[in-house]
Design a protein around this motif. Sequence first.
Motif, short mmCIF file in Angstrom:
data_model
loop_
_atom_site.label_atom_id
_atom_site.label_comp_id
_atom_site.label_asym_id
_atom_site.label_seq_id
_atom_site.Cartn_x
_atom_site.Cartn_y
_atom_site.Cartn_z
N ALA A 16 0.85 -1.21 0.00
CA ALA A 16 0.00 0.00 0.00
C ALA A 16 0.88 1.25 0.00
O ALA A 16 0.86 2.04 0.94
CB ALA A 16 -0.94 -0.01 1.21
N MET A 17 1.65 1.43 -1.09
CA MET A 17 2.56 2.56 -1.19
C MET A 17 1.78 3.84 -1.54
O MET A 17 0.90 3.83 -2.40
CB MET A 17 3.61 2.28 -2.26
N ASP A 18 2.13 4.93 -0.88
CA ASP A 18 1.41 6.19 -1.05
C ASP A 18 2.40 7.35 -1.09
O ASP A 18 3.56 7.23 -0.68
CB ASP A 18 0.43 6.38 0.12
N TYR A 19 1.94 8.47 -1.58
CA TYR A 19 2.67 9.74 -1.52
C TYR A 19 1.97 10.64 -0.52
O TYR A 19 0.83 10.41 -0.12
CB TYR A 19 2.69 10.42 -2.89
N GLU A 20 2.65 11.71 -0.11
CA GLU A 20 2.01 12.76 0.68
C GLU A 20 2.50 14.11 0.17
O GLU A 20 3.71 14.39 0.12
CB GLU A 20 2.33 12.61 2.17
N LEU A 21 1.56 14.94 -0.21
CA LEU A 21 1.83 16.29 -0.70
C LEU A 21 2.13 17.20 0.50
O LEU A 21 1.25 17.47 1.31
CB LEU A 21 0.62 16.80 -1.47
N SER A 33 4.89 7.11 1.96
CA SER A 33 4.32 6.41 3.11
C SER A 33 3.88 5.00 2.72
O SER A 33 3.15 4.82 1.75
CB SER A 33 3.11 7.17 3.66
N ALA A 34 4.33 4.04 3.51
CA ALA A 34 3.90 2.64 3.35
C ALA A 34 2.71 2.42 4.27
O ALA A 34 2.89 2.18 5.47
CB ALA A 34 5.05 1.70 3.68
N ASN A 89 10.63 5.79 6.89
CA ASN A 89 12.07 6.09 6.93
C ASN A 89 12.84 5.60 5.71
O ASN A 89 14.06 5.62 5.70
CB ASN A 89 12.71 5.53 8.21
N PHE A 90 12.16 5.19 4.64
CA PHE A 90 12.83 4.63 3.47
C PHE A 90 13.09 5.68 2.39
O PHE A 90 13.99 5.50 1.57
CB PHE A 90 12.01 3.48 2.90
#
Length: 438
Positions: A205-210, A245-246, A264-265
Motif C-alpha cells: 500500500a505505497m502512497d505519496y504525501e503532498l 508512506s507505506a 524512513n525509506f
Amino acid sequence: MTLDHTHDPTARSWLAAANAAGGDFPIQNLPFAVLRRAGSGEPFRGAVAIGDQALDLAALAAAGLVQGAAAEALALAAQPQLNAFMAAGPAAWRALRHALFALLREGAAGEAAVRACLRPLAGVEYALPAQIGDYTDFYTSLDHAVNCMRIMRPDADVPPNFRWLPQAYHGRVSTIGVSGQRFHRPHGQFLPPGASAPVFAPCTAMDYELELALWVGPGNPAGQPIALANAEQHLFGISLLNDWSARDIQMWEMTPLGPFHAKNFATTVSPWIVTLEALAPFRRPWSRDAADVQPLPYLDAPANRAQGAIDIQLEVALLSEAARAQGRAPARLSGTSFRHQYWSVAQMLTHHTAGGCALQPGDLLGSGTISGPGPGEAGALIELARGGQQPVDVGGGERRGFLQDGDTVILRGWCEKPGAARIGFGECRGTVLPAISE
C-alpha cells in the motif's frame, strides 16, 4: 513581511525567459538551490533560478560584481551547501536579493558579465540544498486528518489535542533525496486483511504525501524557545516535499508510537527553495472559526492572525510506467492550497522549540500532508482512493488504489494572483522501484 521594489509585478529582466507568462522563475522570485553542470564532476555550488537559467553564484562572486554586505552574503550562498547563508539571517538574505534583482533587471549595467555566469537549467544536476541535521514531520491539516479517520468510521473526529497543538514526529535524514529520487519499495511488518498474525514482506500500500518543506535559518540555543512573533525570522524558505508512506506498515506499527519503517525509506524534496520574502505578496490572514478552540497564548500573535497563512497552490500528478512508454502526459490527481492548513509555519516552528529544543540552520520541517476541504483536494492517495477501496483514474485505462512499481509522482507549486508576479516552486519528482529481493 513588507513589499518593496523587488515585488513590483511590472519589473522585467533582461533575460527574456524570465518574463514569460506562466513561468516559475521571474525576477521577483530568485529561489536558491545547490547544483552543478550535469556530468561535469565539478564541485556543487549555490545558485539562483532566473527564467530557464541558473545564476552560478560562485562564478558571480568571482566576477566581483557585488559589493558590501551583499558580497558577504553572496560568498556564503555560493558554497556547496547553503547552511552558512541560512544562518546569516534576514538582513543578509535581503541584501543579496536586492543585489541580484539589480543585476538581473532590465537595463542593468554589467549584463554581459552576469550572462557569463548563467547555466541552462536543462543541463544541471542538483544536490540537497543544505546539510540537514534534523528532520521533523508535522501533521497539521485538519482536512487530511478527518478524511483519513473517516475512511474507517464515517463519524470519526480527530483526537482533542490536534486542535490544541501542531502534532509532529522526528523523521530520518539519511534517506532524504532531491527531486528525481528513485527508491525501492520497502519491506516491513504488517497485518494482511483477515490475518491473525503479521507478515514481513514488501509494502502493498505505497502512497505519496503532498507536503511543503520548511527550511530553518538561524537556530536557537537549547532551552531558549522562539516566540511566535519572531518565528519567521528563523525560517529561510519553502520547497516542495513528498513524504512517501507505506500505509500497510504504518497502520500496524504506529500504535502506540509514531511511524517507523513506514516513513524512513525515502523522502523527496524539490531543489529550489523559495524565500519567505518572495512569498510576501501571497500572505493571507490566519484564522479559526469562532466555534473552534483558539490557540494557547504562546501560539497566538497579532502578526500571525494578520498574515500567517500563505496561498501556495499545489498539484499532484502521476506518470505510470505504461504512460511513460506510450508517451502520455502525467495524469493530474488533485490540487489544493496551503492556505487551508490548520496551523501556520510560524506556529509549527514555535511549538517545535517551546519545550527547549534547539534548531540549527538547515534543519528541515515537513508541513504534514496538505489537503483542502473540497472534492479533489486530497493530498494523499489514501484519501482519494478511500483506503484503496475506490481506485482513481490515472489515464490510459489505468486505475490506482495505491502506487505501483514504476509510478512517478510529480508535485508542483506556485503562487498567483492579480497584481503580483507568479512565483513558482519548480517540481518535486520521485519514482517507486520494485522491492529488493530477499
